[in-house]
Write an enzyme that holds these catalytic residues in place. Structure first.
Site, PDB file in Angstrom:
ATOM      1  N   CYS A  54       1.227  -1.320   0.108  1.00 38.04           N
ATOM      2  CA  CYS A  54       0.222   0.015  -0.018  1.00 38.04           C
ATOM      3  C   CYS A  54       0.977   1.518   0.196  1.00 38.04           C
ATOM      4  O   CYS A  54       0.658   2.227  -0.587  1.00 38.04           O
ATOM      5  CB  CYS A  54      -1.216  -0.270   0.976  1.00 38.04           C
ATOM      6  SG  CYS A  54      -1.777  -1.357   1.267  1.00 38.04           S
ATOM      7  N   ASP A 296      -4.776 -11.850  -0.371  1.00 34.82           N
ATOM      8  CA  ASP A 296      -5.339 -10.785  -2.003  1.00 34.82           C
ATOM      9  C   ASP A 296      -5.854 -12.442  -2.536  1.00 34.82           C
ATOM     10  O   ASP A 296      -6.008 -12.408  -3.809  1.00 34.82           O
ATOM     11  CB  ASP A 296      -4.229 -10.365  -2.604  1.00 34.82           C
ATOM     12  CG  ASP A 296      -3.874  -9.071  -1.616  1.00 34.82           C
ATOM     13  OD1 ASP A 296      -4.838  -8.734  -0.413  1.00 34.82           O
ATOM     14  OD2 ASP A 296      -3.010  -8.565  -2.201  1.00 34.82           O
ATOM     15  N   TYR A 439     -16.710  14.758  21.117  1.00 36.42           N
ATOM     16  CA  TYR A 439     -17.320  16.252  20.534  1.00 36.42           C
ATOM     17  C   TYR A 439     -16.433  17.573  21.013  1.00 36.42           C
ATOM     18  O   TYR A 439     -16.337  17.504  22.071  1.00 36.42           O
ATOM     19  CB  TYR A 439     -18.518  16.648  20.844  1.00 36.42           C
ATOM     20  CG  TYR A 439     -19.264  18.105  20.614  1.00 36.42           C
ATOM     21  CD1 TYR A 439     -19.007  19.079  19.218  1.00 36.42           C
ATOM     22  CD2 TYR A 439     -19.338  19.132  21.702  1.00 36.42           C
ATOM     23  CE1 TYR A 439     -18.732  20.167  18.586  1.00 36.42           C
ATOM     24  CE2 TYR A 439     -18.919  20.503  21.026  1.00 36.42           C
ATOM     25  CZ  TYR A 439     -19.288  20.635  19.942  1.00 36.42           C
ATOM     26  OH  TYR A 439     -19.192  22.798  20.205  1.00 36.42           O
ATOM     27  N   TRP A 447     -23.242  18.312  15.903  1.00 37.84           N
ATOM     28  CA  TRP A 447     -23.887  17.054  15.233  1.00 37.84           C
ATOM     29  C   TRP A 447     -22.264  16.343  14.590  1.00 37.84           C
ATOM     30  O   TRP A 447     -22.186  17.329  13.468  1.00 37.84           O
ATOM     31  CB  TRP A 447     -25.279  16.775  14.896  1.00 37.84           C
ATOM     32  CG  TRP A 447     -25.865  17.171  15.299  1.00 37.84           C
ATOM     33  CD1 TRP A 447     -26.846  18.408  15.918  1.00 37.84           C
ATOM     34  CD2 TRP A 447     -27.377  16.365  15.887  1.00 37.84           C
ATOM     35  NE1 TRP A 447     -28.216  18.119  16.735  1.00 37.84           N
ATOM     36  CE2 TRP A 447     -28.106  16.525  16.556  1.00 37.84           C
ATOM     37  CE3 TRP A 447     -27.477  14.676  15.340  1.00 37.84           C
ATOM     38  CZ2 TRP A 447     -28.532  15.287  17.085  1.00 37.84           C
ATOM     39  CZ3 TRP A 447     -27.713  13.803  16.301  1.00 37.84           C
ATOM     40  CH2 TRP A 447     -28.900  14.292  17.082  1.00 37.84           C
TER      41      TRP A 447
END
Length: 465
Positions: A54, A296, A439, A447
């Site tokens: 990757c 894979d 938050y 939100w």
């Protein structure tokens, strides 16, 4: 008489493939059983083991300066743990009845048979090469292994021209296009889809398209490559579609990969619809008690659709290896399946998805509601706030979450993990709206964008009920 009886009480594990799944399996089995109980022989046809495929685009593009930074464990480190790792050795035949494999030394051509009590197949995937003239010409590169990455870098160092064409606009194609831009190349991406990133719905892919063009990449969509043209020296010179030609000093294949299961298929082992090996939950090859497969080269269960899929990701390969090594070593572990989570980026644009796209849901026979919202990564008044787009699919009537796609800048990509957990737990979008997420103004609006999408999806499901 079994092989282990012939050698005394010690069993022999043979591993085909020296990257994530294979060497994770070998290492985990070694943790559980010492050399006096379990002999481990591993074959790897390339020059490297236990590396991050990757990371190859980031090495090619210069973000990762040195190739060896991508290598987690060298052959010498594996051998120090009593794993007989044989490099540059390719397994060409599996004799299931005789419980042995035939291996060929890539450099000398010498062949020999090795018996096994237990076998792990971790042969990975291979880049899809288009069946057309010029596909194997010098200057045309797939990017799947460190050897592939090194070959591409060598070509870039030798090539005088600065024109690159990338065929395909999936994860590898998009990442390689950015890597080549970073190296100062003029890059054209030829894509047969309507938008890049076919793992997204086209409306979300359009956002990626705009970001790629913002980087200076030329995107050619709805175009089928018909041939790769070569010069008098045999080296690639252009990529041709039905409509025109695109000059190229180097070509990178970003069409995708297929499971590398040629030898397994010749041995009569069971393959799925995508060409990957089929296993049970313990990663045993179906119908074969002493053969395992991972990485894979296998197909995995999609927990959302209930269908088998082929997904080539290092995260899965490492988990497969841990499960296989635990079972080979006398323990017990399972791999239940995936929800199809993936993240990528184009420059500072983060791209994420999990679960089903619209066409996946239709193919699975699911009725669904799709909603798209635009929100901010942080509280609107906090410095550095960016917009992000979230698309969410929910099952009609039940409201079960089916999939999420997110495109945005800093802080967008990893938000998909919220949805990945919700998918695994089979939550409804209504249940998601009550999630107690972290938050503070520097991190999120009151939100969170994922919850804004869940609220909109829940309302849409209720209205359609």
């Amino acid at each position: 008489m079994s092989m282990s009886t012939a050698r005394g009480s010690r069993e022999r594990l043979v591993v085909i493939g020296g990257d994530a799944a294979g060497m994770s399996a070998a290492s985990q089995a070694r943790r559980l059983k010492g050399p006096d109980e379990l002999e481990i022989v591993a074959f790897e046809r390339g020059h490297f083991t236990s590396y991050s495929a990757c990371g190859i685009p980031y090495w090619v593009g210069g973000d990762v300066p040195e190739r060896d930074q991508l290598i987690a464990r060298t052959p010498e480190e594996h051998r120090a743990r009593a794993i007989d790792l044989r490099m540059r050795t390719e397994v060409t035949e599996i004799d299931v009845a005789g419980r042995r494999v035939r291996a060929r030394d890539v450099d000398s051509g010498a062949e020999s048979w090795t018996s096994y009590d237990k076998l792990v197949i971790a042969t990975g995937a291979r880049p899809i090469r288009p069946d057309m003239p010029g596909a194997d010409a010098p200057g045309v590169h797939g990017v799947q292994t460190l050897d592939d990455g090194q070959a591409l870098i060598d070509t870039l160092a030798r090539t005088r021209g600065r024109r690159a064409v990338v065929i395909g606009a999936g994860y590898i194609g998009v990442e390689m296009a950015e890597a080549l831009i970073n190296r100062g190349y003029e890059v054209t991406v030829v894509n047969r889809g309507s938008e890049p990133m076919s793992t997204l719905d086209p409306d979300m892919g359009r956002l990626v398209h705009a970001a790629m063009e913002g980087l200076g990449i030329t995107m050619v969509n709805d175009a089928e490559v018909t041939k790769i043209l070569t010069g008098e020296d045999g080296h690639v010179r252009a990529v041709a579609t039905q409509a025109t030609e695109y000059p190229a000093d180097v070509v990178v294949l970003g069409i995708g990969v297929r499971p590398e299961t040629t030898v397994a298929a010749q041995a009569g082992l069971p393959l799925g619809a995508h060409g990957g090996l089929l296993t049970d939950l313990s990663m045993r090859v179906r119908g074969h008690a002493d053969i395992w497969a991972g990485g894979d080269c296998v197909e995995v269960l999609d927990l959302v659709s209930g269908q088998e899929r082929h997904i080539a990701l290092g995260t899965h390969a490492n988990k497969h290896g841990q499960v296989i090594g635990t079972n080979v070593g006398g323990g017990y572990a399972t791999f239940p399946g995936v929800v199809g989570t993936a993240v990528s980026k184009v420059c500072d644009l983060e791209i994420a998805r999990t679960g089903l796209r619209e066409k996946d849901a239709r193919r699975a026979g699911l009725r669904f509601t799709a909603v798209t919202i635009e929100s901010t990564s942080r509280a609107g008044y906090y410095p550095g706030t960016d917009l992000m787009t979230v698309k969410m699919l929910a099952e009609h009537r039940t409201g079960r979450l089916l999939g999420v796609q997110i495109v945005g800048r800093e802080g967008a990509g990893k938000r998909v993990d919220i949805a990945a957990v919700a998918l695994t737990a089979r939550m409804t979008v209504e249940q998601m709206t009550a999630l107690d997420l972290g938050y503070a103004p520097p991190f999120s609006p009151v939100w969170d964008p994922v919850l804004v999408a869940a609220r909109k999806a829940a309302k849409a499901v209720e209205q359609r009920a």
